[in-house]
Write a protein that holds these residues in place. Sequence first.
Motif, mmCIF file in Angstrom:
data_model
loop_
_atom_site.group_PDB
_atom_site.id
_atom_site.type_symbol
_atom_site.label_atom_id
_atom_site.label_comp_id
_atom_site.label_asym_id
_atom_site.label_seq_id
_atom_site.Cartn_x
_atom_site.Cartn_y
_atom_site.Cartn_z
ATOM 1 N N GLU A 2 0.850 -1.182 0.000
ATOM 2 C CA GLU A 2 0.000 0.000 0.000
ATOM 3 C C GLU A 2 0.888 1.235 0.000
ATOM 4 N N VAL A 3 0.440 2.286 -0.683
ATOM 5 C CA VAL A 3 1.218 3.514 -0.793
ATOM 6 C C VAL A 3 0.354 4.685 -0.325
ATOM 7 N N SER A 4 0.905 5.504 0.560
ATOM 8 C CA SER A 4 0.182 6.661 1.074
ATOM 9 C C SER A 4 0.166 7.785 0.048
ATOM 10 N N LYS A 5 -0.561 8.820 0.368
ATOM 11 C CA LYS A 5 -0.485 10.076 -0.383
ATOM 12 C C LYS A 5 0.884 10.692 -0.112
ATOM 13 N N GLN A 6 1.235 11.697 -0.891
ATOM 14 C CA GLN A 6 2.466 12.445 -0.663
ATOM 15 C C GLN A 6 2.152 13.712 0.119
ATOM 16 N N ALA A 7 3.124 14.188 0.880
ATOM 17 C CA ALA A 7 2.975 15.442 1.611
ATOM 18 C C ALA A 7 4.319 16.158 1.638
ATOM 19 N N ASN A 8 4.282 17.449 1.830
ATOM 20 C CA ASN A 8 5.503 18.241 1.954
ATOM 21 C C ASN A 8 6.068 18.066 3.357
ATOM 22 N N LEU A 9 7.385 17.977 3.446
ATOM 23 C CA LEU A 9 8.051 17.854 4.734
ATOM 24 C C LEU A 9 9.252 18.810 4.766
ATOM 25 N N PRO A 10 9.038 20.030 5.251
ATOM 26 C CA PRO A 10 10.190 20.925 5.411
ATOM 27 C C PRO A 10 11.013 20.472 6.617
ATOM 28 N N THR A 11 12.329 20.396 6.461
ATOM 29 C CA THR A 11 13.225 19.978 7.543
ATOM 30 C C THR A 11 14.344 20.996 7.681
ATOM 31 N N LYS A 12 15.145 20.847 8.709
ATOM 32 C CA LYS A 12 16.283 21.755 8.885
ATOM 33 C C LYS A 12 17.354 21.534 7.810
ATOM 34 N N PHE A 13 17.242 20.447 7.069
ATOM 35 C CA PHE A 13 18.213 20.149 6.014
ATOM 36 C C PHE A 13 17.730 20.583 4.633
ATOM 37 N N GLY A 14 16.436 20.828 4.495
ATOM 38 C CA GLY A 14 15.846 21.195 3.215
ATOM 39 C C GLY A 14 14.423 20.693 3.150
ATOM 40 N N ASN A 15 13.778 20.978 2.060
ATOM 41 C CA ASN A 15 12.388 20.577 1.876
ATOM 42 C C ASN A 15 12.320 19.265 1.109
ATOM 43 N N PHE A 16 11.512 18.354 1.626
ATOM 44 C CA PHE A 16 11.349 17.045 1.023
ATOM 45 C C PHE A 16 9.874 16.760 0.796
ATOM 46 N N ILE A 17 9.612 15.739 0.013
ATOM 47 C CA ILE A 17 8.281 15.158 -0.126
ATOM 48 C C ILE A 17 8.336 13.827 0.602
ATOM 49 N N ILE A 18 7.347 13.564 1.455
ATOM 50 C CA ILE A 18 7.321 12.332 2.247
ATOM 51 C C ILE A 18 6.187 11.438 1.759
ATOM 52 N N GLN A 19 6.447 10.154 1.749
ATOM 53 C CA GLN A 19 5.450 9.160 1.360
ATOM 54 C C GLN A 19 5.752 7.875 2.124
ATOM 55 N N SER A 20 4.698 7.130 2.483
ATOM 56 C CA SER A 20 4.870 5.893 3.239
ATOM 57 C C SER A 20 4.463 4.690 2.394
ATOM 58 N N PHE A 21 5.160 3.591 2.601
ATOM 59 C CA PHE A 21 4.901 2.328 1.907
ATOM 60 C C PHE A 21 4.665 1.253 2.957
ATOM 61 N N ARG A 22 3.559 0.539 2.831
ATOM 62 C CA ARG A 22 3.208 -0.514 3.788
ATOM 63 C C ARG A 22 3.315 -1.867 3.089
ATOM 64 N N GLU A 23 4.095 -2.757 3.697
ATOM 65 C CA GLU A 23 4.252 -4.102 3.138
ATOM 66 C C GLU A 23 2.984 -4.920 3.352
ATOM 67 N N ASP A 24 2.687 -5.798 2.395
ATOM 68 C CA ASP A 24 1.504 -6.652 2.478
ATOM 69 C C ASP A 24 1.646 -7.733 3.542
ATOM 70 N N ASN A 25 2.813 -8.387 3.561
ATOM 71 C CA ASN A 25 2.973 -9.580 4.389
ATOM 72 C C ASN A 25 3.044 -9.303 5.889
ATOM 73 N N ASN A 26 3.805 -8.316 6.294
ATOM 74 C CA ASN A 26 3.965 -8.084 7.739
ATOM 75 C C ASN A 26 3.487 -6.709 8.176
ATOM 76 N N LYS A 27 2.945 -5.970 7.278
ATOM 77 C CA LYS A 27 2.403 -4.626 7.542
ATOM 78 C C LYS A 27 3.453 -3.635 8.033
ATOM 79 N N ALA A 28 4.729 -3.942 7.822
ATOM 80 C CA ALA A 28 5.775 -2.977 8.170
ATOM 81 C C ALA A 28 5.589 -1.732 7.315
ATOM 82 N N GLU A 29 5.800 -0.580 7.931
ATOM 83 C CA GLU A 29 5.641 0.688 7.238
ATOM 84 C C GLU A 29 6.995 1.367 7.111
ATOM 85 N N HIS A 30 7.318 1.777 5.898
ATOM 86 C CA HIS A 30 8.593 2.407 5.601
ATOM 87 C C HIS A 30 8.325 3.792 5.019
#
Length: 189
Positions: A2-30
């Motif tokens: 499963e793939v989440s929506k994207q969102a903006n993530l401003p950090t002290k290092f710069g601006n990034f786009i964040i997105q999460s990926f969920r595995e099917d088998n063990n539901k680990a989220e990365h």
Amino acid sequence: MEVSKQANLPTKFGNFIIQSFREDNNKAEHLVLKSNELGAIPLVRVHSECMTGDVFGSRKCDCGDELEIAMKRIAAENGMIIYLRQEGRGIGLFNKVNAYNLQDNGYDTVEANNKLGFGADLRNYDIVGKIFDYYGIKSIRLLTNNPKKISEISKFVKVQRDSILATPNQYNKEYLKIKQSKLGHLLES
């Protein structure tokens, strides 16, 4: 997966786009933190979670320092960080703390994992291949010193290694020696 929506993530290092990926088998989220533009051959850091180093600033390892170096470089050069939820080289936080206890009593990181009944490194990179497929990535510059990681990620994309060297300190000098001598890490520029 499963793939989440994207969102903006401003950090002290710069601006990034964040997105999460969920595995099917063990539901680990990365997580993926990426620059707006990836470029033809993006700079990529595949970073395994290290709560003690990444969050609390532990000096026993080089994980937090490597993550900071990667975030700065990727903000400047474009690419992505794939943040894998594989604490303690895949043994989990509870067992990692037990391994720390053994290290406090003279065992090195590999010996401590073995004493607890684990291999030196139990991480799995299959989700990384799926993430690369999702973004259509075929070639990368991989920020790593770990030859196993290079080999595993080369199953999914063409890899050019880019060194990532954190400055050693009094608490992690032996840890770094073990990474080099027992795990084959490439710790010289």
